[in-house]
Write an enzyme that holds these catalytic residues in place. Structure first.
Site, PDB file in Angstrom:
ATOM      1  N   GLU A  99     -81.708  92.669 -82.242  1.00 40.74           N
ATOM      2  CA  GLU A  99     -80.873  93.872 -82.278  1.00 40.74           C
ATOM      3  C   GLU A  99     -81.792  95.087 -82.211  1.00 40.74           C
ATOM      4  O   GLU A  99     -82.737  95.183 -82.994  1.00 40.74           O
ATOM      5  CB  GLU A  99     -80.073  93.932 -83.581  1.00 40.74           C
ATOM      6  CG  GLU A  99     -79.020  92.867 -83.724  1.00 40.74           C
ATOM      7  CD  GLU A  99     -78.284  93.025 -85.049  1.00 40.74           C
ATOM      8  OE1 GLU A  99     -77.502  93.988 -85.178  1.00 40.74           O
ATOM      9  OE2 GLU A  99     -78.512  92.210 -85.952  1.00 40.74           O
ATOM     10  N   LYS A 123     -84.170  95.961 -92.787  1.00 44.70           N
ATOM     11  CA  LYS A 123     -84.210  97.275 -92.139  1.00 44.70           C
ATOM     12  C   LYS A 123     -83.711  98.364 -93.090  1.00 44.70           C
ATOM     13  O   LYS A 123     -84.298  99.447 -93.183  1.00 44.70           O
ATOM     14  CB  LYS A 123     -83.358  97.244 -90.876  1.00 44.70           C
ATOM     15  CG  LYS A 123     -83.911  96.325 -89.805  1.00 44.70           C
ATOM     16  CD  LYS A 123     -82.865  95.984 -88.755  1.00 44.70           C
ATOM     17  CE  LYS A 123     -83.381  94.922 -87.800  1.00 44.70           C
ATOM     18  NZ  LYS A 123     -82.353  94.374 -86.929  1.00 44.70           N
ATOM     19  N   ARG A 160     -86.561  80.115 -91.352  1.00 47.51           N
ATOM     20  CA  ARG A 160     -87.098  81.483 -91.331  1.00 47.51           C
ATOM     21  C   ARG A 160     -88.517  81.503 -91.883  1.00 47.51           C
ATOM     22  O   ARG A 160     -88.918  80.617 -92.637  1.00 47.51           O
ATOM     23  CB  ARG A 160     -86.253  82.399 -92.215  1.00 47.51           C
ATOM     24  CG  ARG A 160     -84.949  82.845 -91.606  1.00 47.51           C
ATOM     25  CD  ARG A 160     -84.212  83.707 -92.608  1.00 47.51           C
ATOM     26  NE  ARG A 160     -84.896  84.979 -92.776  1.00 47.51           N
ATOM     27  CZ  ARG A 160     -84.435  86.127 -92.308  1.00 47.51           C
ATOM     28  NH1 ARG A 160     -83.324  86.162 -91.643  1.00 47.51           N
ATOM     29  NH2 ARG A 160     -85.102  87.241 -92.495  1.00 47.51           N
TER      30      ARG A 160
END
Length: 769
Positions: free
Chosen positions: A265, A490, A480
């Site tokens: 993104e 973020k 992950r």
């Protein structure tokens, strides 16, 4: 309950273990009681085993009664049929199930005669007759079993084995002594040391490794991924009547090439976790001769900025990868909209007016608009597109239940925000759940690699492609990669920037990729770190010192040596042997002088570290002190204290020394670094940004991550000195400052004042946790 479970064939130990699992024991009790009502109180062990497996392996308990009915009616008789039944209900989560399709998929009513088994085994043995006669009983009989079972999917395995044994005996006769001897092992041969070293090279970084490179892992047995075009062989993949034709068309377009994609993104900067995703996606494609797309998931115009697009591509290329193509989800907005209309027409999507707050969580109330007529949803969706609904007043939702129980995910929502690429053309934007799999389909991705948290979306991924009858890729999940002592969210990094805790996304105390680059971490070190984490499906949360160790390995080979002094102490050589500065040749890499030298001036005045001098030498102290000379590295001279000069406060501000050539003097206890005619510079020394391993954990840090900031995470040395050999260095150039660590030129450097970031110390600090 114990008697109930032992009554179906479970051992007492197994029954007690089952009772300790409340959810499983409740389901098994329900299954046994239902089966007893149909078959009577005495259940045979085979039926009991099927009931136990159904209760233990069923993902959605609402289908338990349905499956138990088939077991009780003796229509599901084998574990093979039960596995197919469980897979079917998992991939068809909506009620009602298509009974005829279910029975077809599970072999209900299929009767395999002994004659069919005999014919199938005979055909397989005939196919391998020559190898059987040559290898006799050393031949892999499992191959015969497997091929016979493929011909007769629902045949009983024991019956097939008996028939294989019988026909092999008829062909070969009884075993001889030679048949009873063990087959000799084929020696694989050991690699010579040079070959071993070559095999352990990371191809995208040319860095020697102790472990296999990531490319080798991705080529090898570590991943059992499907081959292009064989998507249907993957567990959980939903096969429809159109699947094989779509796969054939897919192969014609791609030529059987592996295709992956990295789909970030563009609403923030990439971090260390993304480095694994980049290596995994680009690396898997590279390892298998394929291609990887860089596709921006730009479906949320409120949070996207051009700087993020640029920075993401820059970081992908910095890590050593070139995208096959750079694409955007927005490239496909027209097609996605057309497919949304088709989804409504097929009765698989509807316009809903529930508020965002109403449909949050895992148990929201069902939508009262779920069964609205198709024509009405088409008109309302068109009104959404024309801007007749406000934000939050209407959404388009898909009719499915996801693996985590979430019902009817949103496909489109209203947002009156201009898009950076499409402008004001759209006021409705698709969601990740709708967009991602369809973009994968459009780009004919073969392996959609994503982290484990997206596993709950796999069912919707397959469902949507099949609901529209388009090519369906396969989603594969992996673990992950996280680091301790940091945050990568973020939102939290923005808070750190806003509060002034860090300067920006590229502050060297962060673990964003731009920050790691600015601090001086080489891309090869990050790739090597990902290789050492390995091809795992488990989440890996690691200490930062493991990444630092990878950086030291690379920098030791890449960073030329220089000398710098952080806390300068002036030293005047009273008997300097020349009237002007001498030139000293310093090897760029002392362990390999073939890699060249650089020149540094050596004059009457030199500067050493304050910590390299003491007025009184303690036991074990080996550096400069009265009566204890030291050598100057690379200069060929040893200095001895003559006079110690102090200011009015008693602080030592200068030393007067004499020098002697090292080849005629007694060897000193130590050699220290120094600079002469140096350049002034600023040096930034970094420590961990947070005090605790998990700053986001409320149990570890009750006050929140902002309360856990390390007040000593940055120490700026304003008046450091560095030797003049680095005068032409550019931002991101790297050096080893002898005895101090590895340093990188910061972009803040300007004419007359260079700035260096310490990347890592020369050795791991044993004091760190």
């Amino acid at each position: 309950a114990l008697g109930l479970f032992t009554g179906i064939g479970l051992s007492e130990a197994k029954a007690r273990e089952t009772l300790r699992n409340g959810a499983l024991s409740a389901l098994l009790r329900q299954a046994v009681l239902q089966a007893r009502s149909a078959l009577g109180p005495a259940l045979d062990k085979a039926t009991g085993t099927l009931l136990y497996n159904a209760a233990a392996r069923l993902k959605d308990p609402k289908h338990l009664g349905f499956l138990v009915g088939y077991i009780a009616r003796r229509e599901i008789l084998t574990d093979l049929q039960l596995s197919a039944a469980l897979e079917y209900v998992k991939s068809h989560p909506l009620e009602p199930l298509d009974v005829a399709d279910f029975e077809r998929a599970c072999g209900v009513g299929v009767c395999i005669s002994p004659e069919q088994i005999e014919e199938a085994v005979e055909a397989v043995i005939s196919k391998h007759r020559a190898e059987l006669l040559a290898e006799r009983y050393h031949f892999n009989m499992g191959l015969l079993m497997g091929e016979a079972r493929n011909r007769l999917q629902w045949a009983d395995g024991k019956t097939i084995k008996n028939e294989v044994d019988l026909q092999v005996l008829h062909l070969l006769g009884p075993k001889t002594e030679a048949d009873l001897e063990k087959k000799p092992k084929v020696s694989k041969g050991r690699l010579a040391p040079a070959e071993k070293q070559k095999a352990a090279v990371v191809e995208n970084g040319d860095m020697g490794m102790e472990t296999q490179s990531l490319l080798e892992q991705l080529r090898g047995e570590a991943l059992k991924f499907h081959k292009p075009g064989e998507n249907y062989k993957t567990e959980g993949y939903v096969v429809t009547p159109n699947t094989m034709a779509l796969l054939k068309q897919h192969l014609a377009i791609t030529g059987g090439q592996v295709r992956t994609r990295f789909p970030p993104e563009p609403n923030g900067i990439l971090h260390i976790g993304h480095a694994k995703a980049i290596n995994f996606n680009f690396g898997y494609a590279k390892a298998n001769g394929g291609v990887c797309f860089l596709r921006y998931d730009d479906t949320n115009p409120e949070k996207e900025e051009e700087k993020y697009f640029t920075a993401i591509r820059e970081m992908v290329e910095w890590l050593g990868y070139q995208p096959y193509a750079v694409t955007h989800a927005s490239d496909y907005f027209d097609q996605l909209y057309t497919w949304a209309l088709e989804l409504i027409r097929r009765g698989q999507a509807y316009v809903c007016h529930q508020k965002v707050e109403e449909i949050k969580g895992h148990n929201p109330p069902p939508s009262p608009w779920r069964d609205r007529p198709v024509e009405e949803s088409l008109l309302l969706f068109e009104d959404m597109r024309k801007g007749k609904f406000g934000e939050g007043e209407a959404t388009l939702r898909m009719k499915l239940v996801m693996e985590d129980g979430k019902m009817d995910p949103v496909a489109y929502r209203v947002k009156f925000t201009p898009h950076h690429r499409t402008g004001d053309k759209w006021c409705i934007y698709p969601t990740y759940d709708y967009t991602h799999c369809l973009c994968d389909s459009i780009e004919h991705i073969t392996h959609s690699l994503c982290t484990k948290e997206f596993q709950a979306r796999r069912s919707s991924y397959f469902w949507l492609c099949n609901a529209l009858d388009v090519y369906c890729p396969v989603q594969w999940e992996y673990g992950r990669l996280n680091l301790l002592y940091t945050v990568v969210s973020k939102r939290k990094i923005i808070r750190l920037v806003e509060t002034g805790a860090v300067r920006d996304w590229d502050d060297p105390r962060l673990f964003t990729l731009t920050a790691l680059r600015r601090r001086g971490f080489p891309p090869e070190a990050i790739n090597n770190f990902c290789a050492r984490v390995g091809v795992t499906v488990a989440q890996a949360t690691l200490e930062p010192h493991l990444l630092e160790a990878c950086a030291r390995e690379v920098l030791n080979e890449q960073a030329p040596r220089a000398m710098a002094v952080l806390e300068p102490l002036k030293v005047t050589i009273t008997n300097f042997p020349a009237s002007k500065a001498l030139e000293v040749l310093v090897p760029n890499f002392p362990a390999d002088e073939s890699r060249g030298f650089h020149k540094v001036p050596f004059n009457q005045i030199v500067y050493i570290e304050e910590t390299d001098f003491r007025e009184e030498a303690d036991k074990g102290y080996k550096r400069l002190a009265p009566g204890q000379p030291v050598g100057l590295r690379h200069a060929g001279y040893i200095i001895t204290i003559q006079n110690v000069i102090k200011d009015v406060s008693g602080r030592v501000i200068e030393l007067e020394v004499t020098c002697t050539k090292s080849d005629v003097a007694e060897k000193p206890k130590a050699f220290i670094h120094w600079v002469s005619e140096p350049l002034a510079c600023e040096v930034r020394l970094y420590e961990r940004l947070f005090l605790h391993k998990n700053p986001e954990d409320p149990l570890e840090v009750p006050g929140g991550f902002l309360s856990d900031l390390n007040p000593d995470s940055l120490h700026v040395v304003h008046n450091a000195l560095v030797d003049s050999s680095v005068h032409s260095a550019q931002p991101f150039d790297k050096f080893q400052f002898e005895r101090l660590g590895y340093f990188s030129v910061d972009p803040d450097s300007k004419e007359g004042k260079m700035v260096f970031n310490r990347t890592v110390t020369l050795k791991e600090d044993p004091g760190k946790a």
